[in-house]
Enzyme design. Sequence first.
Site, PDB file in Angstrom:
ATOM      1  N   HIS A 185     -29.467  24.808  19.598  1.00  9.12           N
ATOM      2  CA  HIS A 185     -30.405  23.983  18.837  1.00  9.12           C
ATOM      3  C   HIS A 185     -29.761  23.535  17.543  1.00  9.12           C
ATOM      4  O   HIS A 185     -28.997  24.277  16.932  1.00  9.12           O
ATOM      5  CB  HIS A 185     -31.716  24.732  18.559  1.00  9.12           C
ATOM      6  CG  HIS A 185     -31.535  26.103  17.973  1.00  9.12           C
ATOM      7  ND1 HIS A 185     -31.182  27.203  18.737  1.00  9.12           N
ATOM      8  CD2 HIS A 185     -31.640  26.555  16.700  1.00  9.12           C
ATOM      9  CE1 HIS A 185     -31.107  28.271  17.959  1.00  9.12           C
ATOM     10  NE2 HIS A 185     -31.361  27.901  16.722  1.00  9.12           N
ATOM     11  N   HIS A 221     -30.628  22.525  13.778  1.00  4.91           N
ATOM     12  CA  HIS A 221     -31.641  22.510  12.727  1.00  4.91           C
ATOM     13  C   HIS A 221     -31.484  21.198  11.959  1.00  4.91           C
ATOM     14  O   HIS A 221     -30.370  20.879  11.506  1.00  4.91           O
ATOM     15  CB  HIS A 221     -31.400  23.645  11.721  1.00  4.91           C
ATOM     16  CG  HIS A 221     -31.599  25.030  12.251  1.00  4.91           C
ATOM     17  ND1 HIS A 221     -32.760  25.733  12.056  1.00  4.91           N
ATOM     18  CD2 HIS A 221     -30.768  25.850  12.938  1.00  4.91           C
ATOM     19  CE1 HIS A 221     -32.646  26.941  12.610  1.00  4.91           C
ATOM     20  NE2 HIS A 221     -31.440  27.040  13.152  1.00  4.91           N
ATOM     21  N   ASP A 268     -39.734  23.720  13.505  1.00  3.01           N
ATOM     22  CA  ASP A 268     -39.434  25.146  13.391  1.00  3.01           C
ATOM     23  C   ASP A 268     -40.696  25.860  12.888  1.00  3.01           C
ATOM     24  O   ASP A 268     -41.348  25.400  11.953  1.00  3.01           O
ATOM     25  CB  ASP A 268     -38.275  25.355  12.412  1.00  3.01           C
ATOM     26  CG  ASP A 268     -37.707  26.759  12.466  1.00  3.01           C
ATOM     27  OD1 ASP A 268     -36.516  26.900  12.734  1.00  3.01           O
ATOM     28  OD2 ASP A 268     -38.466  27.738  12.219  1.00  3.01           O
ATOM     29  N   ILE A 269     -41.041  26.954  13.525  1.00  3.76           N
ATOM     30  CA  ILE A 269     -42.278  27.660  13.205  1.00  3.76           C
ATOM     31  C   ILE A 269     -42.201  28.338  11.822  1.00  3.76           C
ATOM     32  O   ILE A 269     -43.227  28.588  11.192  1.00  3.76           O
ATOM     33  CB  ILE A 269     -42.630  28.683  14.327  1.00  3.76           C
ATOM     34  CG1 ILE A 269     -44.119  28.966  14.374  1.00  3.76           C
ATOM     35  CG2 ILE A 269     -41.823  29.964  14.240  1.00  3.76           C
ATOM     36  CD1 ILE A 269     -44.945  27.842  14.877  1.00  3.76           C
TER      37      ILE A 269
HETATM   38  P1  5GP Z   1     -31.142  30.516  14.759  1.00  6.52           P
HETATM   39  O1  5GP Z   1     -31.095  30.964  16.191  1.00  6.52           O
HETATM   40  O2  5GP Z   1     -30.517  29.152  14.567  1.00  6.52           O
HETATM   41  O3  5GP Z   1     -30.563  31.525  13.827  1.00  6.52           O
HETATM   42  O4  5GP Z   1     -32.668  30.356  14.341  1.00  6.52           O
HETATM   43  C1  5GP Z   1     -33.695  30.176  15.267  1.00  6.52           C
HETATM   44  C2  5GP Z   1     -34.823  29.373  14.627  1.00  6.52           C
HETATM   45  O5  5GP Z   1     -35.840  29.226  15.597  1.00  6.52           O
HETATM   46  C3  5GP Z   1     -35.460  30.032  13.402  1.00  6.52           C
HETATM   47  O6  5GP Z   1     -35.416  29.121  12.303  1.00  6.52           O
HETATM   48  C4  5GP Z   1     -36.887  30.343  13.838  1.00  6.52           C
HETATM   49  O7  5GP Z   1     -37.837  30.151  12.811  1.00  6.52           O
HETATM   50  C5  5GP Z   1     -37.107  29.383  14.988  1.00  6.52           C
HETATM   51  N1  5GP Z   1     -37.989  29.921  16.019  1.00  6.52           N
HETATM   52  C6  5GP Z   1     -37.906  31.130  16.634  1.00  6.52           C
HETATM   53  N2  5GP Z   1     -38.878  31.281  17.540  1.00  6.52           N
HETATM   54  C7  5GP Z   1     -39.614  30.133  17.516  1.00  6.52           C
HETATM   55  C8  5GP Z   1     -40.759  29.697  18.245  1.00  6.52           C
HETATM   56  O8  5GP Z   1     -41.323  30.387  19.098  1.00  6.52           O
HETATM   57  N3  5GP Z   1     -41.236  28.463  17.948  1.00  6.52           N
HETATM   58  C9  5GP Z   1     -40.641  27.652  17.002  1.00  6.52           C
HETATM   59  N4  5GP Z   1     -41.175  26.443  16.793  1.00  6.52           N
HETATM   60  N5  5GP Z   1     -39.547  28.038  16.306  1.00  6.52           N
HETATM   61  C10 5GP Z   1     -39.044  29.263  16.552  1.00  6.52           C
END
Ligand code: 5GP
Length: 133
Positions: free
Chosen positions: A93, A95, A29-30
């Site tokens: 996804h 986590h 995660d970035i």
């Molecule tokens: P959620 O959709 O589960 O709420 O969170 C999405 C997750 O994806 C976040 O923790 C965010 O930091 C991560 N994320 C969003 N865009 C990118 C990206 O371009 N690259 C990476 N490696 N992680 C990402």
Amino acid sequence: MASIFSKIIAGEIPSYKVAEDDKHYAFLDINPLAEGHTLVVPKKEVDYAFDMPQEDFKEWTDFARRVAIAQKMAIPCQRVGSAILGFDVPHAHIHLVPLQNEGQMNFKNERAKFSPEQMTEIAKRIATAFNQE
Ligand code: 5GP
């Protein structure tokens, strides 16, 4: 339109890859909650995880289990926490977050900062453990 994670899987956007097979991709995660915070995605794009066919879901979570085992080997932690949210990115996804305590799993926490060199090294450590399983 392809999701940002599909672009990552396709190599159009760079990522710190941790593990891959023909149906799944795992990368850091970035904006990590903790060192080694990894996202595990099915290559076949689906928005809501629980819409996935049962067999696909099972294969995905089996793959995620292997990633979590590798994280526990590679990153000093008490446990690897897991969560499926998807409020930000509409591509299913999981986590997986190496944790010292429960409080680190709060998605409202300030995210950790690692340099590109550190992220590369963290991903490599997990990848090495994954390939040793
Ligand atoms: P959620 O959709 O589960 O709420 O969170 C999405 C997750 O994806 C976040 O923790 C965010 O930091 C991560 N994320 C969003 N865009 C990118 C990206 O371009 N690259 C990476 N490696 N992680 C990402």
